[in-house]
Design a protein around this motif. Structure first.
Motif, PDB file in Angstrom:
ATOM      1  N   SER A 187      36.479  34.631  46.647  1.00  0.00           N
ATOM      2  CA  SER A 187      35.727  35.187  45.789  1.00  0.00           C
ATOM      3  C   SER A 187      36.446  35.354  44.449  1.00  0.00           C
ATOM      4  N   GLN A 188      37.834  35.415  44.545  1.00  0.00           N
ATOM      5  CA  GLN A 188      38.731  35.628  43.438  1.00  0.00           C
ATOM      6  C   GLN A 188      39.307  34.627  42.558  1.00  0.00           C
ATOM      7  N   TRP A 189      39.325  33.454  43.401  1.00  0.00           N
ATOM      8  CA  TRP A 189      39.944  32.289  42.861  1.00  0.00           C
ATOM      9  C   TRP A 189      39.123  31.080  42.937  1.00  0.00           C
ATOM     10  N   PHE A 190      38.502  30.793  44.016  1.00  0.00           N
ATOM     11  CA  PHE A 190      37.772  29.545  44.131  1.00  0.00           C
ATOM     12  C   PHE A 190      36.328  29.696  43.271  1.00  0.00           C
ATOM     13  N   ALA A 191      35.816  30.936  43.446  1.00  0.00           N
ATOM     14  CA  ALA A 191      34.438  31.131  42.756  1.00  0.00           C
ATOM     15  C   ALA A 191      34.513  30.711  41.293  1.00  0.00           C
TER      16      ALA A 191
ATOM     17  N   VAL B 254      51.900  36.292  47.185  1.00  0.00           N
ATOM     18  CA  VAL B 254      51.007  37.280  47.219  1.00  0.00           C
ATOM     19  C   VAL B 254      51.978  38.564  46.918  1.00  0.00           C
ATOM     20  N   GLU B 255      51.636  39.056  45.736  1.00  0.00           N
ATOM     21  CA  GLU B 255      52.117  40.336  45.502  1.00  0.00           C
ATOM     22  C   GLU B 255      51.282  41.600  45.526  1.00  0.00           C
ATOM     23  N   PHE B 256      51.600  42.674  45.632  1.00  0.00           N
ATOM     24  CA  PHE B 256      50.675  43.916  45.734  1.00  0.00           C
ATOM     25  C   PHE B 256      51.052  45.086  44.908  1.00  0.00           C
ATOM     26  N   THR B 257      50.229  45.921  44.564  1.00  0.00           N
ATOM     27  CA  THR B 257      50.329  47.119  43.637  1.00  0.00           C
ATOM     28  C   THR B 257      49.158  47.797  43.429  1.00  0.00           C
ATOM     29  N   PRO B 258      49.408  49.263  43.377  1.00  0.00           N
ATOM     30  CA  PRO B 258      48.276  50.185  43.228  1.00  0.00           C
ATOM     31  C   PRO B 258      47.411  49.769  42.028  1.00  0.00           C
ATOM     32  N   MET B 259      46.126  49.821  42.173  1.00  0.00           N
ATOM     33  CA  MET B 259      45.184  49.674  40.855  1.00  0.00           C
ATOM     34  C   MET B 259      44.036  50.813  40.934  1.00  0.00           C
ATOM     35  N   LEU B 260      43.736  51.140  39.704  1.00  0.00           N
ATOM     36  CA  LEU B 260      42.665  52.048  39.643  1.00  0.00           C
ATOM     37  C   LEU B 260      41.999  52.119  38.483  1.00  0.00           C
ATOM     38  N   SER B 261      40.851  52.720  38.303  1.00  0.00           N
ATOM     39  CA  SER B 261      40.090  52.704  36.783  1.00  0.00           C
ATOM     40  C   SER B 261      40.898  53.659  35.990  1.00  0.00           C
ATOM     41  N   PRO B 262      40.901  53.339  34.589  1.00  0.00           N
ATOM     42  CA  PRO B 262      41.672  54.331  33.708  1.00  0.00           C
ATOM     43  C   PRO B 262      40.933  55.574  33.880  1.00  0.00           C
TER      44      PRO B 262
ATOM     45  N   PHE C 192      35.985  44.033  47.988  1.00  0.00           N
ATOM     46  CA  PHE C 192      35.317  44.799  47.922  1.00  0.00           C
ATOM     47  C   PHE C 192      36.083  46.305  47.428  1.00  0.00           C
ATOM     48  N   GLU C 193      37.309  46.172  47.878  1.00  0.00           N
ATOM     49  CA  GLU C 193      38.169  47.659  47.555  1.00  0.00           C
ATOM     50  C   GLU C 193      38.475  47.429  46.034  1.00  0.00           C
ATOM     51  N   ALA C 194      38.471  46.381  45.509  1.00  0.00           N
ATOM     52  CA  ALA C 194      38.782  46.130  43.965  1.00  0.00           C
ATOM     53  C   ALA C 194      37.453  46.762  43.278  1.00  0.00           C
ATOM     54  N   GLY C 195      36.243  46.173  43.812  1.00  0.00           N
ATOM     55  CA  GLY C 195      35.028  46.824  43.145  1.00  0.00           C
ATOM     56  C   GLY C 195      35.064  48.166  43.557  1.00  0.00           C
TER      57      GLY C 195
ATOM     58  N   GLY D 130      38.519  55.461  43.867  1.00  0.00           N
ATOM     59  CA  GLY D 130      39.715  55.754  44.508  1.00  0.00           C
ATOM     60  C   GLY D 130      40.811  54.542  44.161  1.00  0.00           C
ATOM     61  N   VAL D 131      42.051  54.621  44.481  1.00  0.00           N
ATOM     62  CA  VAL D 131      43.005  53.646  44.334  1.00  0.00           C
ATOM     63  C   VAL D 131      43.250  52.642  45.281  1.00  0.00           C
ATOM     64  N   ALA D 132      42.987  51.589  44.840  1.00  0.00           N
ATOM     65  CA  ALA D 132      43.306  50.434  45.820  1.00  0.00           C
ATOM     66  C   ALA D 132      44.486  49.605  45.771  1.00  0.00           C
ATOM     67  N   ILE D 133      45.090  48.839  46.777  1.00  0.00           N
ATOM     68  CA  ILE D 133      46.369  48.283  46.655  1.00  0.00           C
ATOM     69  C   ILE D 133      45.874  46.817  46.723  1.00  0.00           C
ATOM     70  N   LEU D 134      45.913  46.211  45.357  1.00  0.00           N
ATOM     71  CA  LEU D 134      45.522  44.887  45.482  1.00  0.00           C
ATOM     72  C   LEU D 134      46.544  43.744  44.808  1.00  0.00           C
ATOM     73  N   THR D 135      46.337  42.608  44.643  1.00  0.00           N
ATOM     74  CA  THR D 135      46.774  41.452  44.202  1.00  0.00           C
ATOM     75  C   THR D 135      46.696  41.237  42.940  1.00  0.00           C
ATOM     76  N   PRO D 136      47.396  41.721  41.843  1.00  0.00           N
ATOM     77  CA  PRO D 136      47.070  42.098  40.574  1.00  0.00           C
ATOM     78  C   PRO D 136      46.741  40.718  40.018  1.00  0.00           C
ATOM     79  N   ASP D 137      47.377  39.481  40.232  1.00  0.00           N
ATOM     80  CA  ASP D 137      47.056  38.269  39.680  1.00  0.00           C
ATOM     81  C   ASP D 137      45.737  37.666  39.839  1.00  0.00           C
ATOM     82  N   PHE D 138      44.702  38.426  40.862  1.00  0.00           N
ATOM     83  CA  PHE D 138      43.450  38.146  41.000  1.00  0.00           C
ATOM     84  C   PHE D 138      42.519  38.966  39.984  1.00  0.00           C
ATOM     85  N   TYR D 139      43.218  40.045  39.134  1.00  0.00           N
ATOM     86  CA  TYR D 139      42.217  40.811  38.395  1.00  0.00           C
ATOM     87  C   TYR D 139      42.807  40.980  37.183  1.00  0.00           C
ATOM     88  N   ALA D 140      43.500  39.929  36.576  1.00  0.00           N
ATOM     89  CA  ALA D 140      43.815  39.988  35.027  1.00  0.00           C
ATOM     90  C   ALA D 140      42.430  40.323  34.100  1.00  0.00           C
TER      91      ALA D 140
END
Length: 319
Positions: free
Chosen positions: A106-110, A163-171, A226-229, A236-246
């Motif tokens: 969903s985050q790269w191939f699509a 694959v790296e991960f870090t917390p991400m959330l909406s401002p 789905f967690e990013a969505g 809430g706060v999701a722990i995500l791979t930030p390279d996918f959500y630039a």
């Protein structure tokens, strides 16, 4: 003795050649058989039909009335078989079945597979997104994207990305608590997927030793996308791979409050069976996707393991 009503395929092949060529001798030459062997195969069919199919004359054979009715149908049948085999061969050569984790799909191939299709319009891509392990010897999959350490028996592996991960959330969610200024501030908010093993790893690296994640509701949404969505929606706060959500960060939909990124040693790998490493469509896809990651991130082709205990060997190996 009761005769079988089913003909051996080879006998029908012999009959078709003899009927088409009008000669047992010529049929034998075409099929690499002796005239005696051709005669035997014709007799097998005649015994099953119960009628002679050829009138035997010196140096000549001609079809009987029954043979004349049978011959075009047998010819048509073999033509259909040839078409079916050719179609199957074309599908095998031009259809590329890719198995991928749902997140990578969903985050790269699509977002990127269209460039492969433009470069290789003769290859039809079929993508199966699943986090289940694929058995390449049974499921007809050509290539796959796996998360792991890169060592799988029988498969060639190329590292695509770390694959790296870090917390991400909406401002907007961060603003509800006056901003996220230190890692412990995240615990004031709902944690999406608190049982995810990435969370304790990140909190420990951030110096938070007692986040008490086990006491939170065990919500899992079934995939990182789905967690990013949910995080984008302020849930809430999701722990995500930030390279996918630039793109989401650039658009202000997601916010990475801390530079700290962690890894558990599981990266994304391109994999395919070692025995099929020289199949043209697999080589085309391999070269494309490694080129994409090398161009974007400066990694890709250099990271490769063979199916033997992670032993490294050159990319263009054909042994």
């Amino acid at each position: 003795m009761k005769m079988s009503k089913q003909f051996p395929l080879n006998a029908l092949r012999v009959f078709e050649a003899a009927a088409r060529l009008g000669s047992f001798t010529k049929a034998g030459e075409e099929l690499g058989m002796t005239q005696t062997a051709v005669s035997y195969q014709i007799k097998l069919i005649e015994q099953n039909v119960g009628e002679p199919l050829f009138l035997r004359r010196p140096r000549q054979v001609t079809l009987t009335e029954v043979g004349q009715r049978l011959a075009p149908k047998v010819t048509e049948g073999f033509a259909m078989l040839q078409d079916a085999v050719a179609s199957a061969r074309d599908d095998a050569q031009t259809a590329l079945l890719i198995s991928s984790t749902a997140t990578f799909a969903s985050q790269w191939f699509a977002r990127n597979i269209g460039t492969f299709q433009l470069a290789h319009p003769n290859i039809a891509v079929r993508l199966a997104a699943s986090d289940s392990m694929v058995d390449y010897s049974k499921e007809g999959v050509d290539v796959g994207i796996r998360s792991g350490t890169g060592s799988w028996p029988g498969l060639v592996s190329h590292r695509l990305m770390t694959v790296e991960f870090t917390p991400m959330l909406s401002p907007a969610l961060a603003a509800t608590i006056g901003g996220v200024n230190e890692p412990r501030d995240l615990l004031k908010l709902r944690i999406i997927g608190p049982q995810d093993p990435w969370w304790p790893l990140w909190f420990r690296a951030a110096g938070v030793e007692d986040p008490d994640l086990d006491g939170r509701p065990a919500t899992r949404l079934g995939g990182q996308s789905f967690e990013a969505g949910a995080a984008i929606a302020g849930q809430g706060v999701a722990i995500l791979t930030p390279d996918f959500y630039a793109d989401d960060v650039a658009l202000g939909r997601l916010y990475q409050p801390f530079d700290l990124r962690c890894s558990d040693g599981h990266d994304y790998w391109l994999v395919y069976p070692h025995a099929r490493r020289n199949v043209a469509k697999i080589r085309s896809f391999r070269d494309w996707i490694l080129g994409e990651f090398e161009r974007r991130n400066g990694i890709g082709a250099a990271a490769m393991t063979s199916p033997v205990a992670g032993e490294a060997y050159p990319l263009d190996s054909t042994d």
